[in-house]
Design a protein around this motif. Structure first.
Motif, PDB file in Angstrom:
ATOM      1  N   ALA A   1      31.438  48.455  40.424  1.00 43.31           N
ATOM      2  CA  ALA A   1      32.029  47.828  41.618  1.00 43.31           C
ATOM      3  C   ALA A   1      32.890  46.711  41.047  1.00 43.31           C
ATOM      4  O   ALA A   1      32.591  46.021  40.444  1.00 43.31           O
ATOM      5  N   CYS A   2      33.802  46.679  41.918  1.00 46.49           N
ATOM      6  CA  CYS A   2      35.070  45.492  41.645  1.00 46.49           C
ATOM      7  C   CYS A   2      34.605  44.370  42.554  1.00 46.49           C
ATOM      8  O   CYS A   2      35.161  44.441  43.703  1.00 46.49           O
ATOM      9  N   GLU A   3      33.961  43.288  42.283  1.00 42.11           N
ATOM     10  CA  GLU A   3      33.468  42.497  43.145  1.00 42.11           C
ATOM     11  C   GLU A   3      34.405  41.043  42.951  1.00 42.11           C
ATOM     12  O   GLU A   3      34.251  39.963  43.454  1.00 42.11           O
ATOM     13  N   SER A   4      35.323  40.942  42.051  1.00 38.46           N
ATOM     14  CA  SER A   4      36.016  39.971  41.686  1.00 38.46           C
ATOM     15  C   SER A   4      37.243  40.279  40.822  1.00 38.46           C
ATOM     16  O   SER A   4      37.512  41.545  40.420  1.00 38.46           O
TER      17      SER A   4
ATOM     18  N   ASN B   1      38.905  48.023  47.554  1.00 35.89           N
ATOM     19  CA  ASN B   1      37.380  48.129  47.979  1.00 35.89           C
ATOM     20  C   ASN B   1      36.934  49.348  47.254  1.00 35.89           C
ATOM     21  O   ASN B   1      36.056  50.308  47.921  1.00 35.89           O
ATOM     22  N   LYS B   2      37.206  49.709  46.334  1.00 34.50           N
ATOM     23  CA  LYS B   2      36.853  50.790  45.243  1.00 34.50           C
ATOM     24  C   LYS B   2      36.378  50.335  43.880  1.00 34.50           C
ATOM     25  O   LYS B   2      36.762  49.204  43.619  1.00 34.50           O
ATOM     26  N   PRO B   3      35.543  51.121  43.383  1.00 28.03           N
ATOM     27  CA  PRO B   3      35.209  50.706  41.704  1.00 28.03           C
ATOM     28  C   PRO B   3      36.495  50.532  40.839  1.00 28.03           C
ATOM     29  O   PRO B   3      37.675  51.145  41.090  1.00 28.03           O
ATOM     30  N   TYR B   4      36.110  50.062  39.767  1.00 25.00           N
ATOM     31  CA  TYR B   4      37.355  50.091  38.942  1.00 25.00           C
ATOM     32  C   TYR B   4      37.913  51.282  38.355  1.00 25.00           C
ATOM     33  O   TYR B   4      36.979  52.187  38.127  1.00 25.00           O
ATOM     34  N   MET B   5      39.310  51.488  38.370  1.00 25.61           N
ATOM     35  CA  MET B   5      39.626  52.558  37.849  1.00 25.61           C
ATOM     36  C   MET B   5      40.034  52.656  36.412  1.00 25.61           C
ATOM     37  O   MET B   5      40.389  53.636  36.059  1.00 25.61           O
TER      38      MET B   5
ATOM     39  N   SER C   1      43.359  42.737  37.854  1.00 19.21           N
ATOM     40  CA  SER C   1      42.395  43.599  38.561  1.00 19.21           C
ATOM     41  C   SER C   1      42.463  43.087  40.068  1.00 19.21           C
ATOM     42  O   SER C   1      41.729  43.432  40.933  1.00 19.21           O
ATOM     43  N   GLU C   2      43.479  42.268  40.816  1.00 16.50           N
ATOM     44  CA  GLU C   2      43.626  41.986  41.985  1.00 16.50           C
ATOM     45  C   GLU C   2      43.670  43.131  42.924  1.00 16.50           C
ATOM     46  O   GLU C   2      43.277  43.001  43.908  1.00 16.50           O
TER      47      GLU C   2
END
Length: 232
Positions: free
Chosen positions: A50-53, A93-97, A86-87
């Motif tokens: 999950a990308c939370e930052s 609003n998706k997981p890291y790719m 990673s901005e």
């Protein structure tokens, strides 16, 4: 560096994304930031998490890369101190790719999605700074694609060596020393070259007395000749 004494609000003030905020606004953002130390080889994040930052690199070097089903690795970008990454994934609003890995002992700041979205709600102008940062990343990637499509491997490598030399100021510059920040294999992947081709081109340039190689230090003996050699 003493992490306990690190002033995150002050550090944010020198970053283009945050420089126009008031001191109070930067302090609000800084309160939700976290410092994170990593050792060489540690993962910053992995595909699917999950990308939370998003991250701002303070010290060290980070590699952004993707891995094929066969295990082949392609370096997408090499991040140095003072740069963020990673901005765009955070806004999707998706997981890291892709994967991100520390190539050296590293210190980075993680800026939470919650803090960024909160600041945008308080002052919509802040979204323009975020868009400008994402646009800079996109512009760099477009230049990369252009290079892959229109330039030879030789030209890409020479452009990399001359990346910090002003285009119109190559005459009589004397010897210019370039320190490769990471391994030759990593830079080769970043330039979409094989390590073998990368080394072969370096040795060809050395044989032409355009450069001298000393491990990770490359001494450019004649920047103007080197630039024109790549145009052949």
């Amino acid at each position: 560096m003493d992490v306990a004494q690190f002033d995150m609000s002050r550090y944010l003030s020198v970053l283009p994304l945050f420089s126009d905020l008031t001191t109070l606004e930067r302090e609000n953002v800084a309160e939700s930031c976290q410092l994170r130390r990593l050792s060489r080889g540690d993962m910053v994040f992995r595909v699917g998490e999950a990308c939370e930052s998003f991250q701002v690199l303070i010290l060290g070097q980070v590699k952004l890369y993707v891995t094929s089903a066969s295990g082949q690795e392609k370096v997408i970008d090499l991040i140095g101190p003072g740069h963020s990454f990673s901005e765009s994934m955070m806004f999707l609003n998706k997981p890291y790719m892709l994967d991100a890995q520390a190539l050296t002992d590293t210190l980075l700041m993680e800026v939470s999605k919650q803090a960024v979205f909160g600041e945008i709600q308080r002052d919509p102008r802040f979204s323009m700074h975020m868009l400008a940062g994402i646009a800079r990343h996109l512009h760099r990637l477009l230049r990369d694609v252009e290079g892959y499509a229109l330039q030879s491997g030789m030209q890409r490598l020479i452009d990399y060596l001359l990346r910090d030399v002003p285009t119109g100021n190559m005459v009589n510059r004397g010897v210019i020393t370039v320190s490769l920040p990471v391994s030759k294999a990593t830079i080769a992947s970043r330039l979409s070259l094989t390590p073998e081709y990368f080394s072969r081109v370096l040795h060809e340039l050395e044989a032409e007395r355009l450069i001298e190689i000393d491990k990770r230090e490359i001494r450019i003996l004649d920047a103007e000749r080197l630039a024109s050699y790549g145009a052949h």
